[in-house]
Design an enzyme around this catalytic site. Sequence first.
Site, PDB file in Angstrom:
ATOM      1  N   GLY A 148       4.479 -35.287  27.928  1.00 20.04           N
ATOM      2  CA  GLY A 148       5.099 -34.858  26.672  1.00 20.04           C
ATOM      3  C   GLY A 148       5.141 -33.344  26.645  1.00 20.04           C
ATOM      4  O   GLY A 148       4.123 -32.689  26.869  1.00 20.04           O
ATOM      5  N   CYS A 177       5.221 -44.890  24.387  1.00 20.47           N
ATOM      6  CA  CYS A 177       6.440 -44.134  24.702  1.00 20.47           C
ATOM      7  C   CYS A 177       7.709 -44.909  24.351  1.00 20.47           C
ATOM      8  O   CYS A 177       8.784 -44.616  24.881  1.00 20.47           O
ATOM      9  CB  CYS A 177       6.451 -43.709  26.169  1.00 20.47           C
ATOM     10  SG  CYS A 177       5.049 -42.653  26.604  1.00 20.47           S
TER      11      CYS A 177
END
Length: 217
Positions: A148, A177
């Site tokens: 991320g 995710c």
Amino acid sequence: MLSDRLIPVEWLLRPGLLPYPEAVDFMERRVAAIADGTARELAWLVEHPPIYTAGTSAKESDLLEARFPVFKTGRGGQFTYHGPGQRVVYVMLDLRRRGGDVRRYVHELEEWLIRALARFNVKGERREGRVGIWVVRPGREDKIAAIGVRVRRWVTFHGIALNVAPDLSHFDGIVPCGIRGFGVTSLADLGVAATMADADAALRAAFDEVFGKEEAE
């Protein structure tokens, strides 16, 4: 002010379980200092207590059960889990000195994880349309590491999370995710008896291979 020449990235290990708000506050201040040229780039190794974090693309429907505190964060991506036994590395690099290419940077993060896993004889792989690093297992593919990223003033923050030996059942409260139909794994789940120190050593060696190890003049 620091020299324009690329100097070695600082590595910092934070012992214990770091509350997430403290991590964000530290990153915000360090990123500002790097952008201003008053601090070195940093790779910061931490562990968090059990939490869920929601990236900028997170969908509420992917939070299946709020078992742990949930934090909204400015990084890209969707929901992920952090907790004991997972090595989180917050990477604060000045992309102005590294070509200014965010897409390349994400590719380098992936390559870093792949090379670190190879040191444990684990084959990590990329998958088109699925963020993170994946491991092929009989009849399925499981995610072993998450990525991320956020960039401010061309300085990166947030980073990667490698599952060393977390409680994998803690991922059941989210759709990791936003990707359905796939599982999660860890080095321990794959039968690799690696300590966090082992993982750190592999990550640091692989980092130098991918991002370069420049010496200051």
